[in-house]
Design a protein around this motif. Structure first.
Motif, PDB file in Angstrom:
ATOM      1  N   ASP A  85       4.604   6.054  -4.189  1.00 58.80           N
ATOM      2  CA  ASP A  85       3.647   5.131  -2.994  1.00 58.80           C
ATOM      3  C   ASP A  85       3.806   3.602  -3.859  1.00 58.80           C
ATOM      4  N   VAL A  86       4.728   2.897  -3.973  1.00 63.26           N
ATOM      5  CA  VAL A  86       4.713   1.530  -5.216  1.00 63.26           C
ATOM      6  C   VAL A  86       3.986   0.270  -4.343  1.00 63.26           C
ATOM      7  N   GLN A  87       3.153  -0.279  -5.397  1.00 65.20           N
ATOM      8  CA  GLN A  87       2.840  -1.484  -4.835  1.00 65.20           C
ATOM      9  C   GLN A  87       3.547  -2.461  -5.269  1.00 65.20           C
ATOM     10  N   VAL A  88       4.560  -2.948  -4.488  1.00 62.71           N
ATOM     11  CA  VAL A  88       5.419  -3.986  -5.055  1.00 62.71           C
ATOM     12  C   VAL A  88       5.101  -4.987  -4.864  1.00 62.71           C
ATOM     13  N   GLY A 109       8.991  -4.686  -0.133  1.00 64.94           N
ATOM     14  CA  GLY A 109       7.974  -5.997  -0.079  1.00 64.94           C
ATOM     15  C   GLY A 109       7.509  -6.891   0.209  1.00 64.94           C
ATOM     16  N   PRO A 110       6.615  -7.511   0.042  1.00 66.12           N
ATOM     17  CA  PRO A 110       5.635  -6.962  -1.007  1.00 66.12           C
ATOM     18  C   PRO A 110       5.032  -6.150   0.149  1.00 66.12           C
ATOM     19  N   GLY A 111       3.454  -5.573  -0.970  1.00 62.62           N
ATOM     20  CA  GLY A 111       2.776  -4.447  -0.215  1.00 62.62           C
ATOM     21  C   GLY A 111       3.316  -3.000  -0.543  1.00 62.62           C
ATOM     22  N   ILE A 143       6.581   3.703 -12.925  1.00 61.00           N
ATOM     23  CA  ILE A 143       5.873   4.379 -13.495  1.00 61.00           C
ATOM     24  C   ILE A 143       4.885   4.527 -13.118  1.00 61.00           C
ATOM     25  N   ILE A 144       3.848   3.733 -12.398  1.00 63.65           N
ATOM     26  CA  ILE A 144       2.625   3.592 -12.311  1.00 63.65           C
ATOM     27  C   ILE A 144       2.482   4.189 -11.241  1.00 63.65           C
ATOM     28  N   ALA A 145       3.288   4.513 -10.235  1.00 65.92           N
ATOM     29  CA  ALA A 145       3.687   5.003  -9.074  1.00 65.92           C
ATOM     30  C   ALA A 145       4.023   6.409  -9.219  1.00 65.92           C
ATOM     31  N   ILE A 146       4.760   6.719 -10.101  1.00 62.77           N
ATOM     32  CA  ILE A 146       5.119   8.264 -10.957  1.00 62.77           C
ATOM     33  C   ILE A 146       3.158   9.009 -11.340  1.00 62.77           C
ATOM     34  N   PHE A 147       3.206   8.348 -11.724  1.00 67.94           N
ATOM     35  CA  PHE A 147       1.527   8.997 -13.004  1.00 67.94           C
ATOM     36  C   PHE A 147       0.801   9.070 -11.846  1.00 67.94           C
ATOM     37  N   ASN A 148       0.839   7.695  -9.915  1.00 67.04           N
ATOM     38  CA  ASN A 148      -0.125   8.165  -8.936  1.00 67.04           C
ATOM     39  C   ASN A 148      -0.809   9.125  -8.787  1.00 67.04           C
ATOM     40  N   LYS A 149       1.056   9.350  -8.885  1.00 65.06           N
ATOM     41  CA  LYS A 149       1.471  10.089  -7.706  1.00 65.06           C
ATOM     42  C   LYS A 149       1.026  11.752  -7.846  1.00 65.06           C
ATOM     43  N   ILE A 150       1.626  12.065  -9.654  1.00 64.14           N
ATOM     44  CA  ILE A 150       1.009  13.304  -9.883  1.00 64.14           C
ATOM     45  C   ILE A 150      -0.588  13.576  -9.860  1.00 64.14           C
TER      46      ILE A 150
END
Length: 227
Positions: A85-88, A109-111, A143-150
């Motif tokens: 889930d990406v914050q676009v 996006g956005p969102g 990158i932040i979305a991948i980290f959050n999902k993990i």
């Protein structure tokens, strides 16, 4: 043996509980130690030791480790995680050849946008309607979305399993012990996203120019970048 499409410098400070991401545009033109003036994305072509020397000589930064992946592995990693889930921050509408597209175009996006691996790679690489500086922002969002999902998958208790599943698609000099040693920082960053600081080298930190060979490149403004 490859040029790097995306270059992100991640600086972790376990004592302060912070992380910093710095993005470097691909056409940043500087000295590649041992090989002369060239774009920054050529450094890794000659190996990590050259990349280390380049960062030390140009920016005064000691790089301790590297993580490298290719396009197909990037897609696979995100699909293994079940998508992200990406914050676009800004809408992106650009050419695509994906199932999500309409008349050859995709728009997100956005969102908050849920992305599978193929859509995430398109989001990272699209360049027809935007520029390289915009691409650096999108790479950080991913990158932040991948980290959050993990972290949402209770990743700290599954580090060995995640490492085993992802290592075939990733080249790194970090072993499992290195990653486990840094893992106590992860909950702090996940629970305090403001502790993740994001920076990028943009138009205010470069001087656009054209080389004698006709290539459009960006000369770094080191005074601005060092700040």
């Amino acid at each position: 043996g490859f040029r790097t499409d995306v270059i992100l410098l991640l600086s972790l400070n376990p004592r302060k509980g912070t992380a910093s991401l710095v993005s470097f545009p691909r056409d940043l033109y500087l000295n590649i130690p041992g090989y002369g003036m060239n774009r920054i994305n050529t450094a890794q072509y000659w190996g990590f030791a050259t990349t280390q020397r380049m960062f030390q000589e140009s920016f005064g930064v000691n790089i301790h480790h590297y993580i490298l992946t290719d396009f197909s592995s990037f897609i696979e990693i995100i699909n293994i995680l079940g998508g992200i889930d990406v914050q676009v921050e800004k809408n992106l509408t650009d050419k695509c050849n994906l199932a999500q597209g309409t008349n050859g175009y995709c728009s997100v996006g956005p969102g908050m946008v849920h992305m599978n691996g193929n859509l995430a790679l398109w989001y990272a690489r699209s360049r027809y309607s935007t520029n390289d500086y915009d691409r650096t922002r999108r790479a950080q969002e991913l990158i932040i979305a991948i980290f959050n999902k993990i972290m949402q998958l209770d990743g700290l208790t599954k580090i060995p399993q995640i490492y085993k599943r992802l290592r075939d698609g990733v080249e790194t000099d970090m072993n499992l012990a290195d990653i486990i040693a840094l893992s106590p920082l992860a909950p702090t960053l996940f629970n305090n996203p403001e502790h993740i600081r994001r920076f990028s080298i943009g138009r205010a930190e470069v001087f656009p120019t054209v080389t004698e060979g006709g290539a459009q490149v960006s000369i770094p403004n080191f005074a601005a970048i060092n700040q």
